[in-house]
Design an enzyme around this catalytic site. Sequence first.
Site, PDB file in Angstrom:
ATOM      1  N   GLY A 119      37.754  40.517  38.684  1.00  0.00           N
ATOM      2  CA  GLY A 119      38.928  41.379  38.651  1.00  0.00           C
ATOM      3  C   GLY A 119      39.261  41.728  37.217  1.00  0.00           C
ATOM      4  CB  CYS A 160      33.753  37.553  36.628  1.00  0.00           C
ATOM      5  SG  CYS A 160      34.085  38.360  35.069  1.00  0.00           S
ATOM      6  CG  HIS A 172      30.180  40.606  38.083  1.00  0.00           C
ATOM      7  ND1 HIS A 172      31.189  40.694  39.000  1.00  0.00           N
ATOM      8  CD2 HIS A 172      30.774  40.685  36.863  1.00  0.00           C
ATOM      9  CE1 HIS A 172      32.350  40.847  38.376  1.00  0.00           C
ATOM     10  NE2 HIS A 172      32.120  40.830  37.076  1.00  0.00           N
ATOM     11  CG  ASP A 204      29.253  56.652  60.894  1.00  0.00           C
ATOM     12  OD1 ASP A 204      28.165  56.064  60.756  1.00  0.00           O
ATOM     13  OD2 ASP A 204      29.944  57.045  59.946  1.00  0.00           O
TER      14      ASP A 204
END
Length: 518
Positions: free
Chosen positions: A57, A84, A175, A232
């Site tokens: 974040g 992180c 990350h 979809d």
Amino acid sequence: MTQHQRLLIIDFGSQVTQLIARRLRELNVYCEIHPFNKVDDAFLAAFAPRAVIFSGGPASVFAEGAPMPPAGVFTLGVPILGICYGQQVMMHLLGGKVERGHGTAEFGRAFVTPANRALGLLEGWFSEGREQVWMSHGDHVSRLAPGFEVFGTSPNAPFAITADEARRFYAVQFHPEVHHTPQGAKLYENFVRLAGFTGDWTMGAYRADAIAKIRAQVGDAKVICGLSGGVDSSVAAVLIHEAIGDQLTCVFVDHGLLRQGEAEQVVAMFRDHYNMPLIHADETELFLGALDGVSDPEVKRKTIGRLFIDVFQKHAHAVGGARFLAQGTLYPDVIESVSFSGGPSVTIKSHHNVGGLPEKMGLKLVEPLRELFKDEVRALGRELGLPASFIGRHPFPGPGLAIRCPGEITREKLAILRRADAVFIDQIRRHGLYDEIWQAFVAILPVRTVGVMGDGRTYDFACALRAVTSVDGMTADYYPFSHEFLGGTATRIINEVPGINRVTYDITSKPPGTIEWE
Ligand code: XMP
């Protein structure tokens, strides 16, 4: 009903939180992303996660009101992985120390080397001595919380990989979810193994669950579904049909702006092959009539959107007594994202072309794909036996050919555009490139140019080929066709499509261009 093992991702606002979920879903682990400010101890008890991940974040743990998880998360007795900012939060709350950046901020590629002792989380790592990772942090951990040890360091991050093995708390500075951490997937694999996940999130299990849920939700009521022919809505329709059979009626609004053969394909597939009750609403005259003389892109879109709702509503009423509306809403549309501009915000998009309709008609929503990412919808489609050619189709926008026909739309231009587009797609398929390209189409330009064919002068339309690679349609790059392919395609279009005498290739990326021309 099966209850999947669940992993909770607490979102602290990283740009790449969704990628964590992707990596986990690839491991057949069911996970959900929830913003930190919506997760309290009661939520944790109800969710009953088997493991928790703290995302990264942009905030600093020193900031006033810095995002924090509820204290109870540390006493659940389940493994936690902090990434992180998530690492800093763990250290900050568990008795370690975090310091402000001041020269130690680190962005981009770094190399981590192992400490002396092995760690289950790192199984398969360091076979070549070091691993590339992707860092993006301002603050950093300067003292570990009690119980934690270092298991990997980088030149600028002495605490790149840390763990309290007894409590199964893991915290990394980098990350692992991004592609620039090539062995990141391995780290997630180890984490879920250590947490005891068995990989029970499979499409077969999802299908059975979803069907049971749809039956429980709908009972013996009628459901209507707007079918666009896209992946979809098609997958949603087939799944719901499997659950409730002819209680489902599909409405396919044909606005006269579809590609060559498209309406026939949709009807053949759903009405003839799947035996679904399908209303093929051919409203070409209505739409093209309303678009006559309209050249402004926004007016086109609004006109189509408005008519679409009217037409859909008319046919939905005709079904009589429907209580539910089915939609192909996907997980990325419903994830509540953390925004730091105006406080935590909820960005739930009103989906598809029938926005506002459920309230207006007093319909409840059935959204059986709400928990899935796009590629999972494709996997479910395969599981349901939809043909590969259908599942792998390029996206096609709701306003259809209207936004590939800049300027005024005429029937003549639409007819030419359909033929040119079919030739282009055929070329792409013949060269085996269809699946490498995210989206490809032809746009007909509002200009006639001079040419020469045989002994005669021509004065016909020019067209533009558009083909892009993309991951999500948000950014895109033009596809690098060979000159031979482009030349061959231009020749075919000019020979096979009366009305076009000039072909160009659009080499604009997005941004600054958009994928569609309008
Ligand atoms: P742009 O042109 O904005 O398009 O780069 C990004 C992706 O979205 C599709 N698109 C739409 N899809 N209704 C849709 O269902 C729309 O109004 C619409 N406009 C653009 C476009 O085809 C591309 O895949």
